[in-house]
Each structure stands twice: as C-alpha cells, then as structure tokens.
Design an enzyme around this catalytic site. Sequence first.
Site, mmCIF file in Angstrom:
data_model
loop_
_atom_site.group_PDB
_atom_site.id
_atom_site.type_symbol
_atom_site.label_atom_id
_atom_site.label_comp_id
_atom_site.label_asym_id
_atom_site.label_seq_id
_atom_site.Cartn_x
_atom_site.Cartn_y
_atom_site.Cartn_z
ATOM 1 N N ASP A 104 6.043 -0.798 1.720
ATOM 2 C CA ASP A 104 6.670 -1.155 3.009
ATOM 3 C C ASP A 104 7.266 -2.558 2.925
ATOM 4 O OD1 ASP A 104 7.381 -0.721 5.723
ATOM 5 O OD2 ASP A 104 5.626 -1.828 6.405
ATOM 6 N N ASP A 124 0.782 -7.982 3.913
ATOM 7 C CA ASP A 124 0.695 -6.651 4.541
ATOM 8 C C ASP A 124 0.709 -5.530 3.513
ATOM 9 O OD1 ASP A 124 0.595 -7.896 6.975
ATOM 10 O OD2 ASP A 124 2.706 -7.597 7.437
#
Length: 282
Positions: free
Chosen positions: A168, A185
Amino acid sequence: MKTPKRLEPLVQNGLVDEVLRQLMSGKEAVVYVVRCGDDVRCAKVYKEANQRSFKQNAAYQEGRKVRGSRDARAMEKGSRYGRKMAEEVWQTAEVDALHRLAAAGVRVPQPYNCFEGVLLMELVTDAAGHAAPRLNDVVLSPEVALKFHAMLIKQVVLMLCAGVIHGDLSEYNILVDADGPVIIDLPQAVDAAGNNSAFSMLERDVGNLATYFGQFAPELLNTDYAFEIWSHYEKGELHPDVVLTGRARRSEKKADVRGLMREIDSVKEEELNRRRFQLEED
C-alpha cells in the site's frame, strides 16, 4: 491530554508514562505522541475492523502464518474467534515486518512493543525535532523528487531482498525526516514468496511512486522499475546493490495457457501416483 481508553492498559503496565497529544488519524489507526521515561515515542492504536477503511481482503491474507489449523479454519469461517485471530494476525504482520525490515537496513520506524492492540514505536522527526511530515505535505523541486524517488526504489529493493512487499505504498505513508524518506504503515505487508499477488502489489507500489514523483520530474512517468526488480528477484539475482535502469523490456509473447495447464495436470497426476504408491506400501 486525557489518556484515551485504548492506551490505559499501557499506562497501567508502565509502558507509557504520559500521552502528550494525538498525532494523526488514518484509515487503519490513530497515532498518539507519548512519553516513555525520558523518550518520546509513537503509540499506534489500531482501529477495529469495522472502523477501518482498509479491508483485510484475501490478497493480503494469503501466505501469512497462522498458529494452527484450528485458527486457520476459524478465520475462514469468520466466527467470533476467527475474527479475533484475524485481528491479531493483521497487527502482528506490521510488527514482524518492521523488525524484519529494520534488520535489513530499510528506513522504517524502530518498533519497541505491541500490547493490547497498540504498537509502540519510534517517533520519526525532522531536522528541528518536530514530528516528520508526510511526503504528500512536502514541496519538492525536480532534483529532490529524483533523489527521493531513487532512495525509495532502493528501499523497495531492500524490502524485497528481505522477502517483503509493502502492498500500500504511496505518498501518504512515507514520512520525510532530516535524511529523507521513511516508510511507515505496514500491516498489509505481504510475503513475496508466499503470495500469488506479490508482483501486482509490487507493481502498484512502484507505480504509485512514479505517478507521485512524476508530477515534479515527468521523466519518471515512463520508467518500469517494478518489472525490472521482479525479473531480478525471480532469477535469484536481486541484491541490495543491484543496478537498475527503469527501462526493462516486457515480453509481448502471449502466455502458453494450454502448456501451463498440461504442466499442472502432470503435477497433479504425479502427486496422485505418489499417494497411491504410499497407500500400497502401507
């Protein structure tokens, strides 16, 4: 500030001394700045599954290790216990990835502890000691855009050398400290060797970088680093110092689907024969 309920167990157990402020709220978690003794760190509080906009779809789950067959079956059925296990796997994935990547020399925050769905990790700061901005919030010159893009392609290579694909990666989960980009993340990180969607995820990550930096340095829009990196990886030739050009040639030859199916049928038949032989021996 008042201690958020999700952080109370960490305060009670002496892992956090004081919650200073909320740093950000994203699609998967809320991040707070906390004091741990003399150190200032981040506390990433994962949101419940029904509150996250990022979904744990099968493409990300594939290849992840589960403790036992009971847990795997429960996760497949989506039972209450299975959903709990899926949450643990989701959160553990980021902790494991951070440790793995930090050891490989990737620029990620240093993880310290994960307790009750809260990840304690390094607070990434800029040259002035303030919380580092996201890449999306930084104004770039063409020269800096090219430099940062090259640094991040290097990080992508290091990650894949460690067997990890972010899954991502974009300007929204990259911070910029005094020395350049820092990748954050990672709960959706996938194991490159155990996930059938690994290349498409790598391609998307690298494509996101080209699209973003291409706003400042348009020459990046015509590069194809993903295919080049993956080609080296598949051949077992990928290493941290690999020289890349971004100009890899993709074969236009159509896939031999029939030939592939014949190979699959052959493997299946061989496996059936092996099992028959074992039964006869028993």
